[in-house]
Motif scaffolding. Structure first.
Motif, PDB file in Angstrom:
ATOM      1  N   PHE A   1      -1.115   1.645 -10.380  1.00  0.00           N
ATOM      2  CA  PHE A   1      -2.389   2.341 -10.159  1.00  0.00           C
ATOM      3  C   PHE A   1      -3.354   1.421  -9.399  1.00  0.00           C
ATOM      4  N   THR A   2      -3.432   0.163  -9.823  1.00  0.00           N
ATOM      5  CA  THR A   2      -4.331  -0.784  -9.157  1.00  0.00           C
ATOM      6  C   THR A   2      -3.847  -1.097  -7.746  1.00  0.00           C
ATOM      7  N   ARG A   3      -2.537  -1.157  -7.580  1.00  0.00           N
ATOM      8  CA  ARG A   3      -2.005  -1.417  -6.241  1.00  0.00           C
ATOM      9  C   ARG A   3      -2.384  -0.292  -5.291  1.00  0.00           C
ATOM     10  N   ARG A   4      -2.357   0.933  -5.770  1.00  0.00           N
ATOM     11  CA  ARG A   4      -2.769   2.056  -4.912  1.00  0.00           C
ATOM     12  C   ARG A   4      -4.262   1.982  -4.602  1.00  0.00           C
ATOM     13  N   ALA A   5      -5.058   1.507  -5.563  1.00  0.00           N
ATOM     14  CA  ALA A   5      -6.486   1.324  -5.295  1.00  0.00           C
ATOM     15  C   ALA A   5      -6.693   0.301  -4.182  1.00  0.00           C
TER      16      ALA A   5
END
Length: 428
Positions: A108-112
């Motif tokens: 999720f953070t990588r997509r952010a």
């Protein structure tokens, strides 16, 4: 991009659990899971159902439409009751849907990051915030997560682009009369950025200590009360104590929160000459670790000679002061005499050091800032040689800008991403 899901709250029984779904099909699954669409405000209480229509749970369902979400994609969050059975049933139901898959750690953070909602420094700040144990760590992590380092990098980059553009104009019109000498403005821009970078590089070590913890070593001869003092400071029997010299052979570490700062107390082997091979190894380790410690507390009588040289902030105390009549600051771990004063002293010294911390908090940050500073120092020296060397100045400026872009993850960090995101949990 696939649509991914995971438990975003902690594992185990709780009042509420949060299951997050992110990706292009996240909004479409609501009707399949809930049997009805979401109301206009994007939130509502819904019954979650299994494949046969049976009720799994009643949950608050929240929707966040791209780009106004954590990941920058369409996101749905199911706030369910927090029992392990309910969470397991909801995750199993989502796993049955062909268009969804379980998220990888940190995905999720990588997509952010990939969608521009966070820069790499903010990602690291988020990881630090999740791991924060003390108030100082929380404050520092929040500062990085807020984008403070990225803001600084953008400001420095803007100044360097301005300087580079002035140099490039002079190069482009080298055969013509340039009406204005750009050297003073370029020199001023370089001077300002260099000063900022020097301050940040100098503060990285302290900032990293706030993130990982300061080390305070208790040093002295055998049987002077080091382990007893450690136990008194820790508030528990962390180290074995006895009347026999040489009881402590290895380094004992106790992690604690001291006035909001993370501290690791080190109880080291007593320093003395010995023929005992095992004890001599412990003494060598004690000296090595004491040399690396941020602060040392020496327990020694006034007439004793220390085996390790004291540094300016180090503390020297008379041990077992309850049994002695020496004048001077002393301490007794057994009775507690002087312990509060020692805690206040250590807190004061380390708090004063923490004020020197910058926004950059990691070795990676220090490397990028140092690289930029190296190129700017070279550019400043070359600038003094005159317009015939401006091409070299321009190249140094471009290299410094690239270093700042690596700082926030715009270029050259692909090999670091897997390592960074592997430290995150599945739901983050």
């Amino acid at each position: 991009m696939d649509t991914i899901f995971a438990l975003a709250s902690a594992q185990g029984k709780a009042g509420v659990a949060v299951v997050r779904v992110s990706g292009p099909d996240s909004l479409a699954i609501i009707e399949e899971i809930c049997g009805s669409s979401m109301p206009a405000p994007g939130r509502g209480l819904r019954r979650l159902r299994d494949a046969s229509g049976g009720i799994l749970d009643e949950a608050l369902v929240l929707t966040f439409k791209a780009p106004n979400s954590f990941t920058g994609e369409d996101v749905v969050e199911f706030q369910t009751h927090g029992s392990t059975a309910v969470v397991s049933a909801v995750l199993d139901r989502l796993g049955q849907l062909d268009q969804l898959r379980l998220a990888e750690p940190g995905e999720f953070t990588r997509r952010a990051l990939e969608n521009g909602n966070l820069d790499l420094a903010q990602v690291e700040g988020l990881a630090d915030l999740i791991d924060a144990e003390t108030e100082a760590q929380r404050v520092q992590a929040q500062l990085v997560l807020s984008g403070a380092l990225g803001d600084l990098a953008d400001r420095w980059r803007s100044d360097l682009i301005r300087a580079a553009s002035l140099i490039e104009v002079t190069i482009d019109f080298a055969d013509e009369e340039v009406p204005v000498d750009v050297t003073p403005e370029v020199a001023a821009l370089l001077s300002g950025v260099r000063k900022d970078l020097e301050a940040e590089v100098a503060g990285v070590q302290i900032a990293e200590r706030i993130r990982t913890g300061f080390e305070v070593a208790i040093v002295g001869a055998p049987n002077v009360g080091k382990s007893t003092l450690l136990n008194a400071l820790a508030g528990r029997d962390a180290a074995i104590t006895s009347e026999y010299a040489g009881t402590t052979r290895d380094i004992i570490e106790v992690r604690m929160d001291l006035a909001g700062l993370p501290i690791t107390l080190l109880d080291t082997a007593g320093l003395r000459e010995t023929d005992d091979h095992v004890e001599s190894i412990g003494i060598a380790r004690a000296k090595e670790r004491a040399e690396r410690a941020d602060l040392r507390v020496f327990l020694a009588d006034p007439h004793e000679t220390l085996d390790i040289d004291m540094r300016p902030d180090d503390i020297r105390l008379i041990p077992k002061i309850d049994k002695k009549s020496f004048d001077g600051p002393g301490i007794s771990g057994k009775t507690g005499q002087g312990v509060d004063e020692l805690v206040d002293h250590v807190s004061s010294v380390l708090k004063q050091r923490s004020f020197q911390a910058g926004v950059a908090t990691r070795k990676r940050h220090q490397d990028a800032l140092s690289a930029a500073l190296k190129h700017l120092n070279s550019a400043a020296k070359t600038l003094e040689l005159g317009p015939h060397c401006y091409e070299l100045v321009a190249e140094d400026l471009r290299a410094a800008i690239r270093a700042l872009e690596r700082l926030v993850g715009r270029i050259g960090v692909e090999n670091l991403l897997d390592e960074i995101f592997s430290s995150f949990c599945l739901g983050k």
